[in-house]
Design an enzyme around this catalytic site. Structure first.
Site, PDB file in Angstrom:
ATOM      1  N   ARG A  53     -19.649   5.105   3.039  1.00  0.00           N
ATOM      2  CA  ARG A  53     -20.609   5.665   4.562  1.00  0.00           C
ATOM      3  C   ARG A  53     -20.435   7.009   5.119  1.00  0.00           C
ATOM      4  O   ARG A  53     -18.782   7.431   4.535  1.00  0.00           O
ATOM      5  CB  ARG A  53     -19.830   4.255   5.609  1.00  0.00           C
ATOM      6  CG  ARG A  53     -18.109   4.397   5.676  1.00  0.00           C
ATOM      7  CD  ARG A  53     -18.632   3.379   6.870  1.00  0.00           C
ATOM      8  NE  ARG A  53     -16.696   2.603   7.082  1.00  0.00           N
ATOM      9  CZ  ARG A  53     -15.993   1.839   6.514  1.00  0.00           C
ATOM     10  NH1 ARG A  53     -16.367   1.715   5.948  1.00  0.00           N
ATOM     11  NH2 ARG A  53     -14.878   1.957   6.576  1.00  0.00           N
ATOM     12  N   GLY A 101     -14.491  -5.588   1.689  1.00  0.00           N
ATOM     13  CA  GLY A 101     -13.357  -6.055   2.295  1.00  0.00           C
ATOM     14  C   GLY A 101     -13.286  -6.122   4.106  1.00  0.00           C
ATOM     15  O   GLY A 101     -12.275  -5.467   4.236  1.00  0.00           O
ATOM     16  N   TYR A 102     -14.018  -6.405   4.399  1.00  0.00           N
ATOM     17  CA  TYR A 102     -14.279  -6.355   5.339  1.00  0.00           C
ATOM     18  C   TYR A 102     -13.998  -7.221   6.648  1.00  0.00           C
ATOM     19  O   TYR A 102     -13.600  -8.426   6.177  1.00  0.00           O
ATOM     20  CB  TYR A 102     -15.793  -6.379   6.325  1.00  0.00           C
ATOM     21  CG  TYR A 102     -16.541  -4.390   6.139  1.00  0.00           C
ATOM     22  CD1 TYR A 102     -16.370  -3.313   5.372  1.00  0.00           C
ATOM     23  CD2 TYR A 102     -18.120  -4.560   5.730  1.00  0.00           C
ATOM     24  CE1 TYR A 102     -16.814  -2.784   5.377  1.00  0.00           C
ATOM     25  CE2 TYR A 102     -18.319  -4.258   5.118  1.00  0.00           C
ATOM     26  CZ  TYR A 102     -18.349  -2.841   5.492  1.00  0.00           C
ATOM     27  OH  TYR A 102     -18.993  -1.903   4.589  1.00  0.00           O
ATOM     28  N   ARG A 103     -13.282  -7.640   7.904  1.00  0.00           N
ATOM     29  CA  ARG A 103     -13.423  -8.554   8.341  1.00  0.00           C
ATOM     30  C   ARG A 103     -13.766  -9.998   8.607  1.00  0.00           C
ATOM     31  O   ARG A 103     -15.346  -9.622   7.997  1.00  0.00           O
ATOM     32  CB  ARG A 103     -13.206  -8.368  10.061  1.00  0.00           C
ATOM     33  CG  ARG A 103     -11.635  -7.363  10.335  1.00  0.00           C
ATOM     34  CD  ARG A 103     -10.893  -7.652  11.605  1.00  0.00           C
ATOM     35  NE  ARG A 103     -10.119  -6.380  12.414  1.00  0.00           N
ATOM     36  CZ  ARG A 103      -9.708  -6.341  13.219  1.00  0.00           C
ATOM     37  NH1 ARG A 103     -10.172  -7.169  14.060  1.00  0.00           N
ATOM     38  NH2 ARG A 103      -9.193  -5.067  13.385  1.00  0.00           N
ATOM     39  N   GLY A 143      -4.726  -6.334  10.100  1.00  0.00           N
ATOM     40  CA  GLY A 143      -3.531  -6.069  10.095  1.00  0.00           C
ATOM     41  C   GLY A 143      -3.290  -4.985   8.873  1.00  0.00           C
ATOM     42  O   GLY A 143      -4.193  -4.775   8.474  1.00  0.00           O
ATOM     43  N   HIS A 144      -1.693  -5.086   8.494  1.00  0.00           N
ATOM     44  CA  HIS A 144      -1.215  -4.367   7.128  1.00  0.00           C
ATOM     45  C   HIS A 144      -0.742  -5.236   6.500  1.00  0.00           C
ATOM     46  O   HIS A 144       0.098  -6.402   6.858  1.00  0.00           O
ATOM     47  CB  HIS A 144      -1.344  -3.085   7.431  1.00  0.00           C
ATOM     48  CG  HIS A 144      -1.979  -1.956   7.618  1.00  0.00           C
ATOM     49  ND1 HIS A 144      -2.798  -1.663   7.414  1.00  0.00           N
ATOM     50  CD2 HIS A 144      -2.113  -1.352   8.983  1.00  0.00           C
ATOM     51  CE1 HIS A 144      -3.663  -0.961   8.199  1.00  0.00           C
ATOM     52  NE2 HIS A 144      -3.133  -0.394   9.278  1.00  0.00           N
ATOM     53  N   ASP A 145      -0.657  -4.886   5.011  1.00  0.00           N
ATOM     54  CA  ASP A 145       0.119  -5.119   3.637  1.00  0.00           C
ATOM     55  C   ASP A 145       1.750  -5.831   4.720  1.00  0.00           C
ATOM     56  O   ASP A 145       2.510  -7.202   4.479  1.00  0.00           O
ATOM     57  CB  ASP A 145       0.447  -4.143   2.740  1.00  0.00           C
ATOM     58  CG  ASP A 145       1.817  -4.380   2.365  1.00  0.00           C
ATOM     59  OD1 ASP A 145       2.604  -4.429   1.993  1.00  0.00           O
ATOM     60  OD2 ASP A 145       1.235  -4.688   0.925  1.00  0.00           O
ATOM     61  N   ILE A 146       2.735  -4.930   5.418  1.00  0.00           N
ATOM     62  CA  ILE A 146       4.208  -5.629   5.895  1.00  0.00           C
ATOM     63  C   ILE A 146       3.580  -6.800   6.794  1.00  0.00           C
ATOM     64  O   ILE A 146       4.539  -7.334   6.304  1.00  0.00           O
ATOM     65  CB  ILE A 146       4.406  -4.017   6.905  1.00  0.00           C
ATOM     66  CG1 ILE A 146       6.121  -4.657   6.795  1.00  0.00           C
ATOM     67  CG2 ILE A 146       4.064  -4.099   8.123  1.00  0.00           C
ATOM     68  CD1 ILE A 146       6.588  -3.325   7.670  1.00  0.00           C
ATOM     69  N   TYR A 148       1.506  -8.965   6.341  1.00  0.00           N
ATOM     70  CA  TYR A 148       1.056 -10.093   5.721  1.00  0.00           C
ATOM     71  C   TYR A 148       2.257 -11.022   4.805  1.00  0.00           C
ATOM     72  O   TYR A 148       2.839 -11.422   4.919  1.00  0.00           O
ATOM     73  CB  TYR A 148       0.120  -9.980   4.245  1.00  0.00           C
ATOM     74  CG  TYR A 148      -1.739  -9.204   5.421  1.00  0.00           C
ATOM     75  CD1 TYR A 148      -1.652  -9.634   6.256  1.00  0.00           C
ATOM     76  CD2 TYR A 148      -1.800  -8.264   3.914  1.00  0.00           C
ATOM     77  CE1 TYR A 148      -2.514  -8.704   7.290  1.00  0.00           C
ATOM     78  CE2 TYR A 148      -3.200  -7.682   5.388  1.00  0.00           C
ATOM     79  CZ  TYR A 148      -3.479  -7.904   6.413  1.00  0.00           C
ATOM     80  OH  TYR A 148      -3.881  -7.325   6.942  1.00  0.00           O
ATOM     81  N   ASP A 174      -0.578  -5.651  -0.230  1.00  0.00           N
ATOM     82  CA  ASP A 174      -1.717  -4.947  -0.861  1.00  0.00           C
ATOM     83  C   ASP A 174      -2.469  -5.338  -2.285  1.00  0.00           C
ATOM     84  O   ASP A 174      -3.492  -6.070  -2.600  1.00  0.00           O
ATOM     85  CB  ASP A 174      -2.109  -3.628  -0.311  1.00  0.00           C
ATOM     86  CG  ASP A 174      -2.388  -3.470   1.166  1.00  0.00           C
ATOM     87  OD1 ASP A 174      -2.768  -4.337   1.600  1.00  0.00           O
ATOM     88  OD2 ASP A 174      -2.298  -2.084   0.685  1.00  0.00           O
TER      89      ASP A 174
END
Length: 396
Positions: A53, A101-103, A143-146, A148, A174
């Site tokens: 995009r 990979g959107y919400r 959120g992010h990897d940590i 999760y 991830d």
């Protein structure tokens, strides 16, 4: 038969020879596990078209160095503009796999959700990559990897006893818990879709699900009483004195994994551990054994210890940095790392004897492949216009 080493590829855009050659994938640009999953499919030979995009995906990284976009092609489409969703649906109609990979709910609002795509292509595999999943109380939260891996218990089991958990970059969440589970799901669904009477479906890949699943064996060991729910106190988490890392005299480290008795015996012999050191099964004296091992390692450099253990079955290896790793003799002999367009990088994995993967193209620059994608995918005029009218890719 052992597959031959991956050759060092010549820069270019040669044809795919991987096992997924002929499989078409549409990837809606994002960050983290989605792009890596699409890269894995591309490494295996799939024709991956990344829909970028205008303005980029959110990370300030030079697209020329974003290796997770290697082996892909890129078109620029603004899904918020008239004709944008139609252009993506035209791609989806000709694809085997679709990755976003959107919400939850965002793809639907943009007009490219599962219902719209499957209506155009009933055999499409629609892969959804998120951290929290498509449902549940946290599904709509950022959120992010940590975070999760924190709630799954995975982060809490990594590190030293009594210290804060060690953050394993974004590899465990991830990429291991997210990307690779999406790849597994997509390939399984693709097999189903291609079977007689098969149809496409939606694959819900969530980092929390995958990261939890990775610890399946540990949960079994804990239930059997063989694993403490406390980091740094167990056989495989650094609690064991003959499964861990030790500093050498030059400030480097050696990794020890001498778990089995025969390997441990070789380890002790080559380390020249004093006879006064506790035995491996004297569990209440493991702190003393660890101290004795540490004292020995601290007497020589990493290079010296590497030479001592070279060619043995003591299960000891030097801890190398990212820059050092490609020069390791074993990795160099196998071609585990390659260089393409001047960038050293890991080679595609795993290996195939008849249909080897390769690095065929450098990272896809946003919008650089509009004409070739339109030509190769047979896009109609109404789909070509949004692609061609997109802004030119940034210089450099």
């Amino acid at each position: 038969m052992t597959p031959p080493p991956v050759p060092n590829p010549t820069p270019g855009t040669g044809p795919s020879t991987g096992p997924l050659a002929g499989v078409r994938v549409v990837e809606l640009a994002g960050i983290g596990p989605g792009p890596f999953a699409a890269m894995v499919l591309a490494d295996l030979g799939a024709d991956v078209v990344r829909v970028d995009r205008p303005g980029g995906a959110g990370l300030a990284i030079d697209p020329a160095y974003d290796l997770t976009n290697r082996n892909k092609r890129s078109v620029l489409i603004d899904l918020k503009e008239d004709g944008g969703a139609g252009a993506v649906l035209d791609l989806a109609e000709r694809a085997d796999v679709f990755i976003e990979g959107y919400r939850p709910g965002v793809a639907e609002r943009l007009g490219v959700g599962p219902d719209a795509c499957l209506a155009r292509n009933p055999r499409l595999v629609y892969g959804r990559m998120t951290g929290w999943g498509q449902d549940g109380p946290l599904a709509d939260r950022a959120g992010h990897d940590i975070g999760y891996i924190a709630v799954t218990g995975t982060l809490g089991m990594i590190g030293r006893d009594g210290e804060a958990p060690t953050v394993p970059a974004n590899l465990v969440g991830d990429y291991a818990g997210g990307s690779l589970y999406l790849v597994i799901g997509v390939l399984a669904a693709l097999q189903h879709a291609r079977a007689e009477g098969g149809r496409g479906q939606v694959v819900d890949a969530a980092v929390v699900d995958g990261a939890a699943h990775l610890a399946t064996m540990i949960h079994g060991m804990m239930a059997a009483g063989g694993w403490q729910d406390r980091r740094g106190t167990n056989l495989l988490d650094g609690g064991c004195p003959f499964y861990g890392c030790y500093e050498t005299s030059d400030g480097q480290y050696m990794a020890v994994g001498a778990l089995e008795q025969r390997f441990y015996a070789e380890f002790v012999r080559l380390l020249e551990l004093p006879d006064s050191a506790p035995a491996r099964k004297e569990f209440d004296r493991w702190d003393e054994l660890r101290a004795a091992v540490a004292a020995r390692f601290h007497q020589r450099t990493r290079a010296e210890w590497t030479e001592v253990f070279e060619g043995s079955d003591a299960c000891v290896a030097p801890v190398l940095s990212l820059r050092e790793a490609p020069a390791h003799p074993h990795l160099a002999a196998r071609g585990t790392f390659v260089e393409h367009t001047g960038i050293p990088q890991p080679a595609p994995a795993p290996r195939f004897s008849a249909t080897p993967g390769s690095v065929r193209r450098g990272p896809a620059l946003p919008g650089a492949d509009t004409e070739s994608v339109a030509r190769d995918w047979g896009l109609p005029a109404r789909a070509v216009a949004p692609l061609s009218d997109a802004p030119a890719p940034p210089a450099g």
